[in-house]
Design an enzyme around this catalytic site. Structure first.
Site, PDB file in Angstrom:
ATOM      1  N   GLU A  33      41.812  39.252  50.018  1.00 62.02           N
ATOM      2  CA  GLU A  33      42.455  39.284  48.714  1.00 62.02           C
ATOM      3  C   GLU A  33      41.936  40.477  47.927  1.00 62.02           C
ATOM      4  OE1 GLU A  33      43.418  35.143  47.014  1.00 62.02           O
ATOM      5  OE2 GLU A  33      41.322  35.118  47.548  1.00 62.02           O
TER       6      GLU A  33
ATOM      7  N   ASP B 244      28.923  37.898  44.718  1.00 61.85           N
ATOM      8  CA  ASP B 244      29.097  37.277  43.402  1.00 61.85           C
ATOM      9  C   ASP B 244      28.261  36.007  43.228  1.00 61.85           C
ATOM     10  OD1 ASP B 244      30.513  35.674  45.166  1.00 61.85           O
ATOM     11  OD2 ASP B 244      31.967  35.072  43.646  1.00 61.85           O
TER      12      ASP B 244
ATOM     13  N   ASP C 280      28.647  32.795  43.707  1.00 58.26           N
ATOM     14  CA  ASP C 280      28.541  31.808  44.781  1.00 58.26           C
ATOM     15  C   ASP C 280      28.633  32.423  46.171  1.00 58.26           C
ATOM     16  OD1 ASP C 280      31.219  32.426  44.330  1.00 58.26           O
ATOM     17  OD2 ASP C 280      31.927  30.497  45.064  1.00 58.26           O
TER      18      ASP C 280
ATOM     19  N   SER D 172      31.955  30.581  40.330  1.00 61.94           N
ATOM     20  CA  SER D 172      32.110  31.830  41.063  1.00 61.94           C
ATOM     21  C   SER D 172      31.509  33.031  40.351  1.00 61.94           C
ATOM     22  CB  SER D 172      33.592  32.042  41.352  1.00 61.94           C
ATOM     23  OG  SER D 172      33.750  33.132  42.190  1.00 61.94           O
ATOM     24  N   HIS D 173      32.359  34.005  40.054  1.00 57.07           N
ATOM     25  CA  HIS D 173      31.922  35.265  39.460  1.00 57.07           C
ATOM     26  C   HIS D 173      31.782  35.159  37.950  1.00 57.07           C
ATOM     27  CE1 HIS D 173      36.164  34.688  39.507  1.00 57.07           C
ATOM     28  NE2 HIS D 173      36.270  35.484  38.465  1.00 57.07           N
TER      29      HIS D 173
ATOM     30  N   ASP E 264      30.885  34.312  47.772  1.00 54.61           N
ATOM     31  CA  ASP E 264      32.085  34.455  48.604  1.00 54.61           C
ATOM     32  C   ASP E 264      32.801  35.785  48.394  1.00 54.61           C
ATOM     33  OD1 ASP E 264      33.091  33.817  46.121  1.00 54.61           O
ATOM     34  OD2 ASP E 264      34.236  32.063  46.775  1.00 54.61           O
ATOM     35  N   ARG E 265      32.506  36.477  47.318  1.00 55.78           N
ATOM     36  CA  ARG E 265      33.153  37.785  47.097  1.00 55.78           C
ATOM     37  C   ARG E 265      32.242  38.906  47.584  1.00 55.78           C
ATOM     38  NH1 ARG E 265      36.631  37.900  41.614  1.00 55.78           N
ATOM     39  NH2 ARG E 265      37.589  35.867  41.857  1.00 55.78           N
TER      40      ARG E 265
ATOM     41  N   LYS F 151      36.289  32.588  51.694  1.00 55.60           N
ATOM     42  CA  LYS F 151      35.946  33.995  51.822  1.00 55.60           C
ATOM     43  C   LYS F 151      34.425  34.099  51.893  1.00 55.60           C
ATOM     44  CE  LYS F 151      36.757  34.692  46.854  1.00 55.60           C
ATOM     45  NZ  LYS F 151      37.526  33.523  46.388  1.00 55.60           N
TER      46      LYS F 151
HETATM   47  C1  G16 Z   1      39.315  32.198  43.256  1.00 54.56           C
HETATM   48  C2  G16 Z   1      39.908  31.946  44.596  1.00 54.56           C
HETATM   49  C3  G16 Z   1      40.408  33.240  45.157  1.00 54.56           C
HETATM   50  C4  G16 Z   1      41.388  33.891  44.213  1.00 54.56           C
HETATM   51  C5  G16 Z   1      40.786  34.001  42.846  1.00 54.56           C
HETATM   52  C6  G16 Z   1      41.866  34.397  41.893  1.00 54.56           C
HETATM   53  O1  G16 Z   1      38.237  33.072  43.438  1.00 54.56           O
HETATM   54  O2  G16 Z   1      38.922  31.405  45.461  1.00 54.56           O
HETATM   55  O3  G16 Z   1      40.983  32.993  46.390  1.00 54.56           O
HETATM   56  O4  G16 Z   1      41.732  35.167  44.626  1.00 54.56           O
HETATM   57  O5  G16 Z   1      40.288  32.759  42.437  1.00 54.56           O
HETATM   58  O6  G16 Z   1      41.392  34.366  40.629  1.00 54.56           O
HETATM   59  P1  G16 Z   1      42.389  34.510  39.415  1.00 54.56           P
HETATM   60  O7  G16 Z   1      43.296  33.312  39.447  1.00 54.56           O
HETATM   61  O8  G16 Z   1      41.454  34.556  38.249  1.00 54.56           O
HETATM   62  O9  G16 Z   1      43.121  35.798  39.620  1.00 54.56           O
HETATM   63  P2  G16 Z   1      36.751  32.670  43.067  1.00 54.56           P
HETATM   64  O10 G16 Z   1      35.899  33.742  43.673  1.00 54.56           O
HETATM   65  O11 G16 Z   1      36.765  32.666  41.571  1.00 54.56           O
HETATM   66  O12 G16 Z   1      36.543  31.312  43.661  1.00 54.56           O
END
Ligand code: G16
Length: 543
Positions: free
Chosen positions: A363, A277, A279, A113-114, A281-282, A376
């Site tokens: 979120e 981000d 991937d 992800s990010h 989704d953000r 997302k």
């Molecule tokens: C992932 C989930 C999101 C969630 C985030 C929380 O995001 O897909 O739904 O809000 O983790 O991250 P943390 O547990 O670090 O607060 P992503 O964008 O990393 O896939």
């Protein structure tokens, strides 16, 4: 071709977090490590014999090699077909969409992800189910259980698979179909949004900057914003995905999207700015000198989504994660529709979307989406904003001001303490948990605690229960502090402190959030003993 059954044994720490398994790239690259986890996924979901899987990732370092391994393992495990994004590229929402439109049995998405990418940075892998969404809690548990008892993995002895040539090929009886990563996704966006109105906006001189942060959304944003909608060439910056994201941190927030923020807060800024981000989704939305917090963005989009063709019939309901501000709740109340509060993690929205209870979800962690996919979706949020701006003719600042005047403002901020020693972070949470029963009625920084608890969730669709989903402290006067440890980090622990204060006086909705929240911040730090325990005087990241 030979199918090798390679003896192996459980590897410690392969417990999927908020969003699949995330580790340092070097950990994933250890001989047999990825293979172990992939086989645990296949076994955990009951095998992939005869199944069709979607496979793709955000292009970070090790993406293509890992996909080669996954394809050889899928073939060795009897999968019928794998649909793969060209070059191994698929944004997370595009992968979710492909699973749905191609009626696949599931998918493997490679991304952290990010989190930064590269040999010294992070890698990740997650399994999405046939609805296109992240594995449910129950499936995640089965995968994890399998990691604890795995004794062999199956892999085809074959050379590298060509991920670049579009079309169909055969790998020992398994069909591999390499598809353009953008086509199906862009077609879906054209169905949901009024591309004519948005094109007209650009024709009339509306200026936009989209920062793809050297990550996966570059090709998607170029095609949709510049080619299909006619935004000026150069609208998309940092648009070529690179394995280490240009050595950047592809997290669309005011701290990491510096190039975009500098432009949006500089002289003669564009009318609209956005970023996505690693991937895709953000999202981050920003107007000229006007950052939109993700919680506010969800509330605004929920309020005005009906202006886009895909949502013209209104919303069935809204869902938000617990730490997300309550701004969307008042929109739901005004519209007389359901509002659902779920634990952090997109997987918790899946059942609500499948059951038609919620249409929009969001979120605080820069994620917004709808029932169009089961993830997302960064570009989706950008397009919905553009659609709203095109139809209303208002600026981002006007939209926000209108919203706050009407609904009040939930001042909001998240303070992150990163790479904290895990033992210290766990002790802090334990100590706070122990304090909870006696907190109501006490005061901190001049604020009286009205209620303190630990969030638990009972899924209204499948009845599953999820405990320990964040510690909440409510203050008299509408303030709230939430504490939880991140489930996506790869180094030590990240303590997240979510701070919120509702302000309903229309005259008081234009303060700096850090000032408006000063008392809550002080009270939260005091109650959780953050500085004393972590020896950190201030957070590493404030969003
Ligand atoms: C992932 C989930 C999101 C969630 C985030 C929380 O995001 O897909 O739904 O809000 O983790 O991250 P943390 O547990 O670090 O607060 P992503 O964008 O990393 O896939």
């Amino acid at each position: 071709m030979t199918v090798n059954t390679v003896p192996t044994q459980p590897i410690e720490g392969q417990k999927p977090g908020t969003s699949g398994l995330r580790k340092k790239t070097a950990v994933f690259m250890q001989p047999g490590y990825l293979e172990n986890y992939v086989q645990s996924i296949f076994d955990g979901i009951g095998g992939v014999d005869g199944q069709t899987l979607v496979v793709g990732g955000d292009g970070r370092y090790f993406n293509d090699t890992a996909i080669g391994i996954i394809l050889r393992m899928a073939a060795a495990n009897g999968a019928a077909a794998c649909i793969v994004g060209q070059g191994g590229i698929l944004s997370t929402p595009a992968a979710s969409n492909l699973i749905r439109v191609r009626k696949a049995d599931g998918g493997l998405i490679l991304s952290a992800s990010h989190n930064p990418g590269g040999p010294d940075a992070d890698f990740g892998l997650k399994y999405n189910g046939p609805n296109g969404g992240p594995a449910t809690e129950a499936v995640t548990e089965k995968i994890f259980a399998r990691t604890l008892e795995i004794d062999a993995y199956r892999i085809l002895a074959a050379g590298a698979v060509d991920l670049d040539a579009l079309g169909v090929s055969d790998l020992n009886g398994m069909k591999i179909e390499i598809v353009d990563p953008v086509t199906d996704y862009a077609a879906l966006m054209e169905k949901l949004f009024d591309f004519g109105a948005i094109s007209k906006l650009f024709q009339n001189g509306f200026r936009m900057r989209f920062d793809a942060m050297h990550a996966v959304t570059g090709p998607y944003a170029r095609d949709i914003l510049e080619n299909r909608l006619g935004a000026a060439s150069g609208t998309v910056i940092n648009g070529i995905p690179s394995p280490d994201f240009g050595k950047g941190h592809p997290d669309p927030n005011p701290v990491w999207a510096t190039e975009l923020m500098t432009e949006m807060y500089g002289t003669n800024p564009p009318d609209f700015g956005a970023a996505s981000d690693g991937d895709g989704d953000r999202n981050m939305i920003v107007g000229p000198k006007s950052y939109v917090s993700p919680s506010d963005s969800l509330a605004v989009l929920a309020d005005l989504a009906h202006l886009a063709p895909g949502y013209a019939d209104g919303l069935a309901g809204i869902a938000r994660s617990m730490p997300t501000s309550g701004a969307a709740d008042r929109v739901a109340e005004a519209k007389g529709i359901g509002i659902f509060e779920t634990p952090t993690g997109w997987k918790f929205f899946g059942n609500l979307l499948d059951a038609g209870k919620a249409t929009l979800c969001g979120e605080e962690s820069a994620g917004t989406g709808s029932d169009h996919v089961r993830e997302k979706d960064g570009l989706w949020a950008v397009l919905l904003w553009l659609n709203i701006l095109a139809v209303t003719g208002k600026t981002v600042t006007e939209i926000l001001t209108d919203h706050w005047q009407r609904y009040g403002r939930n001042y909001y901020s998240r303070h992150d303490y990163e790479a904290v020693d895990s033992a210290i972070a766990n002790d802090l949470v334990e100590a706070l948990r122990a304090k909870l029963p006696g907190l109501a009625g006490t005061t901190a920084a001049g604020l009286t605690v009205s209620k303190a608890d630990e969030f638990a969730y009972d899924d209204p669709v499948d009845g599953s229960h999820s405990a320990n989903q964040g510690i909440r402290i409510f203050f008299e006067g509408g303030g709230r502090a939430v504490f939880r440890l991140s489930g996506t980090g790869t180094e030590g622990a990240t303590l997240r402190v979510y701070l919120e204060q509702l302000e309903t006086s229309p005259d008081a909705v234009h303060q700096d959030p850090q000032l408006a929240l000063a008392q809550i911040i002080k009270a939260a730090n005091g109650i959780a003993e953050i500085s004393a325990r972590t020896k950190r005087m201030s957070p590493d990241v404030i969003t």
